[in-house]
Design a protein around this motif. Structure first.
Motif, mmCIF file in Angstrom:
data_model
loop_
_atom_site.group_PDB
_atom_site.id
_atom_site.type_symbol
_atom_site.label_atom_id
_atom_site.label_comp_id
_atom_site.label_asym_id
_atom_site.label_seq_id
_atom_site.Cartn_x
_atom_site.Cartn_y
_atom_site.Cartn_z
ATOM 1 N N GLN A 1 17.570 -71.000 33.660
ATOM 2 C CA GLN A 1 18.407 -69.816 33.439
ATOM 3 C C GLN A 1 17.987 -68.666 34.354
ATOM 4 O O GLN A 1 18.839 -67.918 34.842
ATOM 5 C CB GLN A 1 18.343 -69.382 31.968
ATOM 6 C CG GLN A 1 18.845 -70.424 30.985
ATOM 7 C CD GLN A 1 20.327 -70.718 31.145
ATOM 8 O OE1 GLN A 1 21.118 -69.824 31.417
ATOM 9 N NE2 GLN A 1 20.702 -71.968 30.992
ATOM 10 N N ARG A 2 16.674 -68.513 34.573
ATOM 11 C CA ARG A 2 16.201 -67.471 35.508
ATOM 12 C C ARG A 2 16.752 -67.726 36.902
ATOM 13 O O ARG A 2 17.133 -66.793 37.611
ATOM 14 C CB ARG A 2 14.662 -67.425 35.559
ATOM 15 C CG ARG A 2 14.015 -66.839 34.332
ATOM 16 C CD ARG A 2 12.542 -66.503 34.553
ATOM 17 N NE ARG A 2 11.741 -67.534 35.171
ATOM 18 C CZ ARG A 2 11.099 -68.497 34.517
ATOM 19 N NH1 ARG A 2 11.174 -68.576 33.200
ATOM 20 N NH2 ARG A 2 10.363 -69.386 35.174
ATOM 21 N N TYR A 3 16.785 -68.986 37.298
ATOM 22 C CA TYR A 3 17.342 -69.336 38.606
ATOM 23 C C TYR A 3 18.800 -68.870 38.699
ATOM 24 O O TYR A 3 19.165 -68.145 39.623
ATOM 25 C CB TYR A 3 17.261 -70.852 38.852
ATOM 26 C CG TYR A 3 18.096 -71.261 40.036
ATOM 27 C CD1 TYR A 3 17.594 -71.125 41.328
ATOM 28 C CD2 TYR A 3 19.403 -71.710 39.873
ATOM 29 C CE1 TYR A 3 18.375 -71.448 42.429
ATOM 30 C CE2 TYR A 3 20.188 -72.029 40.969
ATOM 31 C CZ TYR A 3 19.672 -71.898 42.237
ATOM 32 O OH TYR A 3 20.456 -72.202 43.323
ATOM 33 N N ALA A 4 19.635 -69.274 37.750
ATOM 34 C CA ALA A 4 21.068 -68.961 37.813
ATOM 35 C C ALA A 4 21.315 -67.457 37.750
ATOM 36 O O ALA A 4 22.098 -66.912 38.526
ATOM 37 C CB ALA A 4 21.821 -69.684 36.697
ATOM 38 N N ALA B 1 13.245 -61.003 42.583
ATOM 39 C CA ALA B 1 12.061 -61.230 41.746
ATOM 40 C C ALA B 1 12.367 -62.231 40.631
ATOM 41 O O ALA B 1 11.556 -63.119 40.349
ATOM 42 C CB ALA B 1 11.557 -59.916 41.166
ATOM 43 N N LEU B 2 13.519 -62.090 39.995
ATOM 44 C CA LEU B 2 13.881 -63.017 38.920
ATOM 45 C C LEU B 2 14.088 -64.427 39.474
ATOM 46 O O LEU B 2 13.590 -65.399 38.908
ATOM 47 C CB LEU B 2 15.140 -62.532 38.198
ATOM 48 C CG LEU B 2 15.599 -63.369 37.014
ATOM 49 C CD1 LEU B 2 14.525 -63.435 35.925
ATOM 50 C CD2 LEU B 2 16.900 -62.806 36.449
ATOM 51 N N LEU B 3 14.817 -64.533 40.579
ATOM 52 C CA LEU B 3 15.042 -65.843 41.195
ATOM 53 C C LEU B 3 13.715 -66.468 41.616
ATOM 54 O O LEU B 3 13.453 -67.639 41.327
ATOM 55 C CB LEU B 3 15.981 -65.700 42.396
ATOM 56 C CG LEU B 3 16.240 -66.954 43.217
ATOM 57 C CD1 LEU B 3 16.783 -68.085 42.356
ATOM 58 C CD2 LEU B 3 17.198 -66.635 44.359
ATOM 59 N N ARG B 4 12.872 -65.693 42.252
ATOM 60 C CA ARG B 4 11.585 -66.205 42.727
ATOM 61 C C ARG B 4 10.721 -66.684 41.574
ATOM 62 O O ARG B 4 9.948 -67.629 41.702
ATOM 63 C CB ARG B 4 10.870 -65.116 43.543
ATOM 64 C CG ARG B 4 9.554 -65.550 44.167
ATOM 65 C CD ARG B 4 9.782 -66.681 45.153
ATOM 66 N NE ARG B 4 8.569 -67.020 45.872
ATOM 67 C CZ ARG B 4 7.584 -67.771 45.366
ATOM 68 N NH1 ARG B 4 7.663 -68.256 44.137
ATOM 69 N NH2 ARG B 4 6.526 -68.048 46.098
ATOM 70 N N PHE C 1 20.303 -77.005 53.460
ATOM 71 C CA PHE C 1 19.051 -76.286 53.682
ATOM 72 C C PHE C 1 17.922 -77.100 53.056
ATOM 73 O O PHE C 1 18.034 -77.545 51.912
ATOM 74 C CB PHE C 1 19.077 -74.897 53.036
ATOM 75 C CG PHE C 1 17.739 -74.217 53.101
ATOM 76 C CD1 PHE C 1 17.428 -73.401 54.163
ATOM 77 C CD2 PHE C 1 16.783 -74.427 52.117
ATOM 78 C CE1 PHE C 1 16.177 -72.799 54.252
ATOM 79 C CE2 PHE C 1 15.536 -73.841 52.191
ATOM 80 C CZ PHE C 1 15.232 -73.020 53.261
ATOM 81 N N VAL C 2 16.827 -77.277 53.791
ATOM 82 C CA VAL C 2 15.610 -77.873 53.234
ATOM 83 C C VAL C 2 14.450 -77.009 53.704
ATOM 84 O O VAL C 2 14.244 -76.830 54.903
ATOM 85 C CB VAL C 2 15.395 -79.325 53.706
ATOM 86 C CG1 VAL C 2 14.111 -79.890 53.101
ATOM 87 C CG2 VAL C 2 16.584 -80.206 53.353
ATOM 88 N N GLY C 3 13.707 -76.442 52.734
ATOM 89 C CA GLY C 3 12.573 -75.616 53.116
ATOM 90 C C GLY C 3 11.899 -74.998 51.910
ATOM 91 O O GLY C 3 12.260 -75.275 50.762
ATOM 92 N N VAL C 4 10.933 -74.141 52.202
ATOM 93 C CA VAL C 4 10.154 -73.514 51.141
ATOM 94 C C VAL C 4 10.975 -72.426 50.454
ATOM 95 O O VAL C 4 11.942 -71.897 51.001
ATOM 96 C CB VAL C 4 8.815 -72.946 51.673
ATOM 97 C CG1 VAL C 4 7.911 -74.077 52.165
ATOM 98 C CG2 VAL C 4 9.049 -71.906 52.741
ATOM 99 N N VAL C 5 10.567 -72.087 49.263
ATOM 100 C CA VAL C 5 11.345 -71.231 48.364
ATOM 101 C C VAL C 5 11.723 -69.885 48.971
ATOM 102 O O VAL C 5 12.866 -69.445 48.832
ATOM 103 C CB VAL C 5 10.640 -71.064 47.003
ATOM 104 C CG1 VAL C 5 9.269 -70.425 47.143
ATOM 105 C CG2 VAL C 5 11.497 -70.250 46.057
ATOM 106 N N ALA D 1 20.027 -68.421 50.786
ATOM 107 C CA ALA D 1 21.019 -68.339 49.702
ATOM 108 C C ALA D 1 21.628 -66.944 49.615
ATOM 109 O O ALA D 1 22.848 -66.809 49.448
ATOM 110 C CB ALA D 1 20.373 -68.722 48.367
ATOM 111 N N PHE D 2 20.809 -65.907 49.743
ATOM 112 C CA PHE D 2 21.348 -64.545 49.686
ATOM 113 C C PHE D 2 22.259 -64.263 50.880
ATOM 114 O O PHE D 2 23.260 -63.567 50.748
ATOM 115 C CB PHE D 2 20.223 -63.521 49.595
ATOM 116 C CG PHE D 2 19.626 -63.376 48.214
ATOM 117 C CD1 PHE D 2 20.015 -64.175 47.149
ATOM 118 C CD2 PHE D 2 18.666 -62.420 47.984
ATOM 119 C CE1 PHE D 2 19.459 -64.027 45.886
ATOM 120 C CE2 PHE D 2 18.099 -62.249 46.718
ATOM 121 C CZ PHE D 2 18.502 -63.060 45.673
#
Length: 174
Positions: free
Chosen positions: A25-28, A37-40, A54-58, A65-66
């Motif tokens: 839910q934090r992701y969405a 901050a919430l997404l991370r 896309f393939v890579g680190v967060v 994505a942004f």
């Protein structure tokens, strides 16, 4: 095994499942509100996301994505069926999603996509978060949206969502 230890194990399992679901839910919410901050917080350091090309680190994923969602006037990620297999401090989760977004250019171009987030989730220092994600796209369709900005503007008093912390969902108290 005693009744007390069985109950304790069940409570731990239910708590773990709830905390993993909260992570999803934090992701969405984080991505839809563009709340970095919430997404991370849904990811551990060093997490890898394999996401629609896309393939890579967060942290690189969040930037990507942004930027993608920056071309959209509105978008939402809906989370649907969710299952998780927990083995100690590691879990494998599958969460179905539905994504709807309207592009700025071309104007009112609508994308609807559905699929699954397949995640390895880990508990580190008492916190469940994504360590590795694969976004599996099951379908995607695109068209021109009939809900234009002009139509929305004509609906007097209608509140619309904001993609930042000015969204009504951040108001406390509401």
């Amino acid at each position: 095994m005693t009744v007390d230890s069985e109950l304790g194990d069940k409570i731990r399992q239910l708590t773990d499942r709830a905390e993993i679901h909260d992570c999803m839910q934090r992701y969405a919410r984080g991505i839809d509100r563009r709340d970095r901050a919430l997404l991370r917080s849904a990811y551990h350091d060093g997490a890898v996301d394999d996401h629609v090309g896309f393939v890579g680190v967060v942290d690189d994923f969040i930037d990507w994505a942004f930027a993608y969602h920056g071309n959209q006037t509105r978008h939402q990620h809906y989370l649907l069926n969710h299952s998780v297999d927990i083995d100690g401090d590691v879990a494998h989760a599958e969460t179905y999603y539905l994504f709807v977004g309207t592009d700025r250019e071309p104007a009112n171009h609508l994308t609807i996509s559905g699929g699954r987030y397949v995640d390895r989730v880990e508990r580190r220092d008492g916190r469940w978060a994504i360590a590795d994600r694969v976004c599996v796209v099951e379908f995607m369709t695109e068209s021109d949206s009939q809900l234009t900005d002009e139509v929305i503007a004509m609906m007097a008093g209608m509140r619309t969502g904001q993609r930042d912390t000015t969204d009504p969902s951040y108001d406390r108290p509401l």
